[in-house]
Design a protein around this motif. Structure first.
Motif, mmCIF file in Angstrom:
data_model
loop_
_atom_site.group_PDB
_atom_site.id
_atom_site.type_symbol
_atom_site.label_atom_id
_atom_site.label_comp_id
_atom_site.label_asym_id
_atom_site.label_seq_id
_atom_site.Cartn_x
_atom_site.Cartn_y
_atom_site.Cartn_z
ATOM 1 N N ASN A 34 0.839 -1.216 0.000
ATOM 2 C CA ASN A 34 0.000 0.000 0.000
ATOM 3 C C ASN A 34 0.864 1.252 0.000
ATOM 4 O O ASN A 34 0.560 2.234 -0.682
ATOM 5 C CB ASN A 34 -0.941 -0.010 1.216
ATOM 6 N N ASN A 35 1.965 1.215 0.772
ATOM 7 C CA ASN A 35 2.881 2.364 0.794
ATOM 8 C C ASN A 35 3.585 2.528 -0.555
ATOM 9 O O ASN A 35 3.733 3.637 -1.059
ATOM 10 C CB ASN A 35 3.936 2.180 1.897
ATOM 11 N N LEU A 36 4.007 1.394 -1.146
ATOM 12 C CA LEU A 36 4.707 1.450 -2.438
ATOM 13 C C LEU A 36 3.795 1.989 -3.532
ATOM 14 O O LEU A 36 4.235 2.729 -4.419
ATOM 15 C CB LEU A 36 5.213 0.055 -2.825
ATOM 16 N N CYS A 37 2.514 1.618 -3.463
ATOM 17 C CA CYS A 37 1.559 2.059 -4.498
ATOM 18 C C CYS A 37 1.303 3.565 -4.439
ATOM 19 O O CYS A 37 0.779 4.145 -5.386
ATOM 20 C CB CYS A 37 0.233 1.307 -4.356
ATOM 21 N N LYS A 46 12.629 3.426 -3.799
ATOM 22 C CA LYS A 46 13.922 3.033 -3.221
ATOM 23 C C LYS A 46 13.967 3.376 -1.729
ATOM 24 O O LYS A 46 14.429 2.573 -0.910
ATOM 25 C CB LYS A 46 15.050 3.748 -3.964
ATOM 26 N N MET A 47 13.455 4.558 -1.386
ATOM 27 C CA MET A 47 13.483 4.989 0.019
ATOM 28 C C MET A 47 12.642 4.041 0.888
ATOM 29 O O MET A 47 13.047 3.651 1.981
ATOM 30 C CB MET A 47 12.943 6.420 0.136
ATOM 31 N N HIS A 48 11.466 3.641 0.355
ATOM 32 C CA HIS A 48 10.633 2.721 1.144
ATOM 33 C C HIS A 48 11.295 1.351 1.258
ATOM 34 O O HIS A 48 11.275 0.735 2.322
ATOM 35 C CB HIS A 48 9.241 2.566 0.529
ATOM 36 N N LEU A 49 11.903 0.884 0.166
ATOM 37 C CA LEU A 49 12.543 -0.448 0.198
ATOM 38 C C LEU A 49 13.792 -0.466 1.069
ATOM 39 O O LEU A 49 14.242 -1.529 1.489
ATOM 40 C CB LEU A 49 12.900 -0.905 -1.230
ATOM 41 N N SER A 50 14.346 0.719 1.351
ATOM 42 C CA SER A 50 15.549 0.765 2.199
ATOM 43 C C SER A 50 15.264 0.262 3.614
ATOM 44 O O SER A 50 16.164 -0.168 4.337
ATOM 45 C CB SER A 50 16.118 2.193 2.256
ATOM 46 N N ALA A 51 13.972 0.305 4.013
ATOM 47 C CA ALA A 51 13.604 -0.192 5.349
ATOM 48 C C ALA A 51 13.313 -1.688 5.330
ATOM 49 O O ALA A 51 13.023 -2.282 6.363
ATOM 50 C CB ALA A 51 12.383 0.568 5.850
ATOM 51 N N THR A 52 13.392 -2.301 4.155
ATOM 52 C CA THR A 52 13.129 -3.745 4.037
ATOM 53 C C THR A 52 14.451 -4.476 3.804
ATOM 54 O O THR A 52 15.521 -3.863 3.826
ATOM 55 C CB THR A 52 12.186 -4.040 2.847
ATOM 56 N N GLU A 53 14.371 -5.766 3.531
ATOM 57 C CA GLU A 53 15.595 -6.555 3.310
ATOM 58 C C GLU A 53 16.294 -6.193 1.994
ATOM 59 O O GLU A 53 17.418 -6.621 1.745
ATOM 60 C CB GLU A 53 15.265 -8.052 3.334
ATOM 61 N N TYR A 54 15.605 -5.451 1.133
ATOM 62 C CA TYR A 54 16.233 -5.030 -0.128
ATOM 63 C C TYR A 54 17.148 -3.825 0.066
ATOM 64 O O TYR A 54 17.865 -3.433 -0.855
ATOM 65 C CB TYR A 54 15.160 -4.668 -1.164
ATOM 66 N N GLY A 55 17.102 -3.213 1.246
ATOM 67 C CA GLY A 55 17.811 -1.953 1.492
ATOM 68 C C GLY A 55 19.267 -1.988 1.099
ATOM 69 O O GLY A 55 19.766 -1.112 0.369
ATOM 70 N N SER A 56 20.012 -3.003 1.565
ATOM 71 C CA SER A 56 21.462 -3.060 1.324
ATOM 72 C C SER A 56 21.780 -3.242 -0.159
ATOM 73 O O SER A 56 22.863 -2.876 -0.622
ATOM 74 C CB SER A 56 22.079 -4.204 2.127
ATOM 75 N N TYR A 57 20.837 -3.802 -0.929
ATOM 76 C CA TYR A 57 21.086 -4.026 -2.359
ATOM 77 C C TYR A 57 20.858 -2.760 -3.181
ATOM 78 O O TYR A 57 21.401 -2.632 -4.275
ATOM 79 C CB TYR A 57 20.186 -5.154 -2.885
ATOM 80 N N LEU A 58 20.036 -1.842 -2.664
ATOM 81 C CA LEU A 58 19.700 -0.632 -3.427
ATOM 82 C C LEU A 58 20.409 0.617 -2.926
ATOM 83 O O LEU A 58 20.378 1.648 -3.584
ATOM 84 C CB LEU A 58 18.182 -0.403 -3.377
ATOM 85 N N THR A 69 16.934 -1.478 -12.895
ATOM 86 C CA THR A 69 17.886 -1.518 -11.776
ATOM 87 C C THR A 69 17.223 -2.107 -10.543
ATOM 88 O O THR A 69 17.799 -2.977 -9.863
ATOM 89 C CB THR A 69 18.409 -0.096 -11.452
ATOM 90 N N ILE A 70 16.005 -1.655 -10.249
ATOM 91 C CA ILE A 70 15.283 -2.160 -9.067
ATOM 92 C C ILE A 70 15.065 -3.667 -9.201
ATOM 93 O O ILE A 70 15.349 -4.434 -8.270
ATOM 94 C CB ILE A 70 13.939 -1.410 -8.889
ATOM 95 N N VAL A 71 14.592 -4.097 -10.372
ATOM 96 C CA VAL A 71 14.313 -5.530 -10.591
ATOM 97 C C VAL A 71 15.605 -6.342 -10.503
ATOM 98 O O VAL A 71 15.652 -7.414 -9.894
ATOM 99 C CB VAL A 71 13.624 -5.744 -11.955
ATOM 100 N N GLU A 72 16.668 -5.797 -11.099
ATOM 101 C CA GLU A 72 17.966 -6.489 -11.105
ATOM 102 C C GLU A 72 18.484 -6.711 -9.691
ATOM 103 O O GLU A 72 18.923 -7.816 -9.335
ATOM 104 C CB GLU A 72 18.953 -5.618 -11.889
ATOM 105 N N LYS A 73 18.419 -5.673 -8.865
ATOM 106 C CA LYS A 73 18.946 -5.765 -7.504
ATOM 107 C C LYS A 73 18.087 -6.680 -6.633
ATOM 108 O O LYS A 73 18.599 -7.415 -5.785
ATOM 109 C CB LYS A 73 19.037 -4.362 -6.872
ATOM 110 N N CYS A 74 16.767 -6.628 -6.831
ATOM 111 C CA CYS A 74 15.876 -7.509 -6.062
ATOM 112 C C CYS A 74 16.101 -8.968 -6.459
ATOM 113 O O CYS A 74 16.075 -9.867 -5.609
ATOM 114 C CB CYS A 74 14.412 -7.122 -6.288
#
Length: 351
Positions: A34-37, A46-58, A69-74
């Motif tokens: 809901n937040n991402l949408c 990217k800022m929202h995903l930084s609080a998730t497990e994807y943070g270090s990759y982005l 880039t987002i898809v590649e890193k995830c």
């Protein structure tokens, strides 16, 4: 023996099952989606995903970001987790984990062969390949002119070699042949994976049989819908269906003769699990069918985690993470193209 896995499973599989259940807790929740949408730019995502497990990759990616880039890193995160599990696994779990990647190998082979047919640059095609489906000789696929060469020069040394026995012909490769090759390979792969899971027995056999049967049935429906109005004959269509699943064999007989989407619907409504999927669609509509199938698949994958002491959780986790990456790609594309009104069209909530 079913019900006795608890006695010995944890000797070799306990650590990895704990790891995969830990990974599962890091999947994005409905609140995250809901937040991402509501994000306005890819940097917001990217800022929202930084609080998730994807943070270090982005975190080290510069602005402006691109969807790729987002898809590649995830995807890189998924690959790292997979490699960690594979490195720790012993037989038969290591073979089970390798089976999970064969689908990506088939997709990569088809991508390279199709791209070469349309005279695309091989290096550009290799960058688009899924990292889980890479193998040593993949770059040399571009030299093959027909199925026989493809097998003899490249695929004979890969895990896909046994699946090629049914589709080795001397015909030149064209779009139709390549699509038939993809579906023939997938059929052989799913049947082989199904047999392997049956030999494992116990809860693994029960849960994986259900998940693979659903996959086989979904492919049968998609093959039917995609081949309506093409020169594919009924017998050719039937040959592409897997020899197991809820629809096997009587449902396949009906699907093979379907001429339009409403006939497919009539055939599927005789099977309660699929009746609920088709009831979400209006007559003559097939655009939302993929989403309805994905939602049903996610429901089944989540149920795999309700039982312990089986390998189905590894398959379920990989599929759920791939669905999550598809969701992120769709949200990112909608934001990048300023189509936020369509953002909910293809997002499948996992939890």
């Amino acid at each position: 023996m079913y019900g006795f896995e608890a006695l010995t499973f944890n000797i070799h599989g306990g650590y990895l099952e704990a790891i995969v259940r830990g990974y599962r807790s890091g999947l994005l929740t409905a609140a995250d989606y809901n937040n991402l949408c509501q994000c306005e730019t890819l940097d917001d995502i990217k800022m929202h995903l930084s609080a998730t497990e994807y943070g270090s990759y982005l975190q080290n990616e510069p602005s402006p970001l691109h969807t790729t880039t987002i898809v590649e890193k995830c995807t890189l995160k998924l690959v790292d987790e997979y490699k960690h599990m594979l490195a720790q696994a012993t037989e038969p779990l290591s073979t089970f984990l390798e089976y999970i990647t064969y689908g990506h190998m088939i997709d990569n082979v088809v991508l390279i062969v199709t791209g070469t047919l349309h005279e695309r640059d091989v290096q550009e095609l290799l960058e688009k390949c899924h990292p889980l489906g890479m193998f040593d000789s993949i770059a040399t696929l571009a030299v093959a002119q027909n199925m026989r060469e493809l097998y003899r020069l490249v695929l004979v040394d890969t895990p896909l070699a046994p699946y090629f026995s049914e589709c080795i012909t001397s015909e030149d490769l064209d779009d139709m042949n390549i699509e038939i090759m993809r579906n023939t390979l997938y059929k052989a792969y799913l049947e082989d994976f199904y047999r392997f899971c049956k030999t494992l027995g116990g809860a693994t056999a029960e849960i994986m049989s259900d998940l693979l049967a659903f996959e086989a049935d979904r492919r049968a429906v998609n093959i039917t819908i995609n081949s309506i109005g093409t020169e594919l004959t009924r017998d050719d269509r039937r040959k592409l269906y897997s020899n197991f699943g809820l629809l096997y064999p009587y449902g396949h007989e009906e699907l093979a003769v379907c001429e339009d989407i409403d006939q497919v619907r009539a055939a599927m409504e005789k099977y309660p699990p699929y009746q609920s999927i088709f009831s979400k669609l209006s007559y003559g509509e097939s655009q939302m069918l993929d989403k309805a199938f994905y939602e049903e698949e996610v429901k089944r994958l989540c149920l795999a985690f309700e039982q312990q002491f089986h390998y189905g959780v590894f398959f379920a986790y990989m599929r759920l993470r791939e669905q999550e990456i598809r969701n992120l790609m769709w949200i990112s594309e909608c934001v990048a193209q300023n189509q936020k009104s369509r953002v909910h069209d293809s997002v499948v909530f996992i939890f």
